[in-house]
Design an enzyme around this catalytic site. Structure first.
Site, mmCIF file in Angstrom:
data_model
loop_
_atom_site.group_PDB
_atom_site.id
_atom_site.type_symbol
_atom_site.label_atom_id
_atom_site.label_comp_id
_atom_site.label_asym_id
_atom_site.label_seq_id
_atom_site.Cartn_x
_atom_site.Cartn_y
_atom_site.Cartn_z
ATOM 1 N N HIS A 80 16.328 66.436 61.916
ATOM 2 C CA HIS A 80 16.802 65.775 63.139
ATOM 3 C C HIS A 80 18.326 65.837 63.173
ATOM 4 O O HIS A 80 18.985 65.722 62.130
ATOM 5 C CB HIS A 80 16.328 64.319 63.170
ATOM 6 N N GLU A 149 15.910 70.465 70.380
ATOM 7 C CA GLU A 149 16.602 69.220 70.736
ATOM 8 C C GLU A 149 18.092 69.481 70.781
ATOM 9 O O GLU A 149 18.769 69.362 69.748
ATOM 10 C CB GLU A 149 16.343 68.153 69.655
HETATM 11 P P1 PGA Z 1 16.227 60.452 72.948
HETATM 12 O O1 PGA Z 1 16.060 60.849 71.420
HETATM 13 O O2 PGA Z 1 14.894 60.706 73.614
HETATM 14 O O3 PGA Z 1 16.584 59.002 72.912
HETATM 15 O O4 PGA Z 1 17.297 61.305 73.503
HETATM 16 C C1 PGA Z 1 15.420 62.002 71.016
HETATM 17 C C2 PGA Z 1 15.661 62.152 69.552
HETATM 18 O O5 PGA Z 1 16.769 61.911 69.097
HETATM 19 O O6 PGA Z 1 14.737 62.498 68.801
#
Ligand code: PGA
Length: 239
Positions: A80, A149
């Site tokens: 992450h 992401e």
């Molecule tokens: P968010 O987080 O949906 O609050 O942007 C996603 C993540 O960090 O996994």
């Protein structure tokens, strides 16, 4: 195939009671709660699936770290951006964690994403993918839920905004090209998800794309009302 929904609760909620409420409503969702709640939540058989937010880099007994083996967890988030960027977790450490998760038959939710969408972002993605998945077999890569992401789209970052489904798809194509050419995966069997400021206002647009198999929801997954709305929209897509 049903769309995959992952809830990354991060450091919320504040009480076990709230955690139990959220878990009970998350039917069919892969829920990654804070470690302290995992054991209690594993006793609730309501159709939510348990994941963890991180895994240790080593399974030797003498190391300080998370001990997932004894918990009823099937999935684990690896790499992450909050670990990569805020804790300085290198691609090598992420790679070790990924191999360890696979060795222990946990399904890795592997986060990939650039810090900023600058002119070099394609090269950045390429390098991150190459070193994150280094040394894996194609069968192992196929077991991963690969989550695009973009760091700049995560809701806790000041000035963040969600990516658009079209541009997320472009990045997923870059990742897919790198993985396919490195691992020679037949018929593109890889599974891609999107994460970063997913809310009830945009989840339908992401899920509507065939190439996006699901979403990872952070902040919105611990807001009962908002997550309820998201789950109602998700149900339109489930078989
Ligand atoms: P968010 O987080 O949906 O609050 O942007 C996603 C993540 O960090 O996994």
């Amino acid at each position: 195939m049903n769309k995959i929904i992952i809830a990354n609760w991060k450091m919320s909620p504040n009480t076990l009671r709230e955690a139990e409420d959220l878990f009970r409503m998350s039917v069919g969702v892969i829920v990654c709660p804070p470690f302290v709640y995992i054991e209690e939540l594993s006793k609730i058989k309501s159709g939510a699936i348990l994941g963890a937010q991180d895994i240790s880099f080593s399974d030797e007994p003498g190391q300080t770290g998370e001990m997932l083996r004894q918990l009823d967890v099937q999935y684990v988030i690896i790499g992450h951006s909050e670990r990569r960027w805020k804790l300085g977790e290198s691609n090598e450490v992420v790679n070790r964690k990924l191999k360890l998760a696979l060795a222990h038959e946990l399904t890795p939710i592997v986060c990939i994403g650039e810090k900023s969408r600058d002119t070099d972002f394609q090269m950045f993605l390429r390098n991150q993918v190459m070193s994150t998945f280094a040394g894996l077999s194609s069968e192992q890569v196929e077991k991963c839920l690969i989550t695009y992401e973009p760091v700049w789209a995560i809701s806790t970052i000041t000035g963040s905004r969600p990516d658009t489904p079209e541009s997320a798809f472009e990045s997923i194509r870059i990742i897919d090209r790198v993985l396919n050419s490195k691992f020679k995966i037949q018929n593109s069997k890889l599974v891609y998800l999107y994460g970063g400021s997913v809310t009830s206002a945009n989840v339908r647009d992401f899920l509507a794309m065939d190439e996006i198999s699901g979403v990872l929801v952070g902040g919105a997954s611990v807001n009962k009302e908002e997550f309820g709305k998201i789950l109602t929209i998700v149900s339109e897509f489930q078989l």
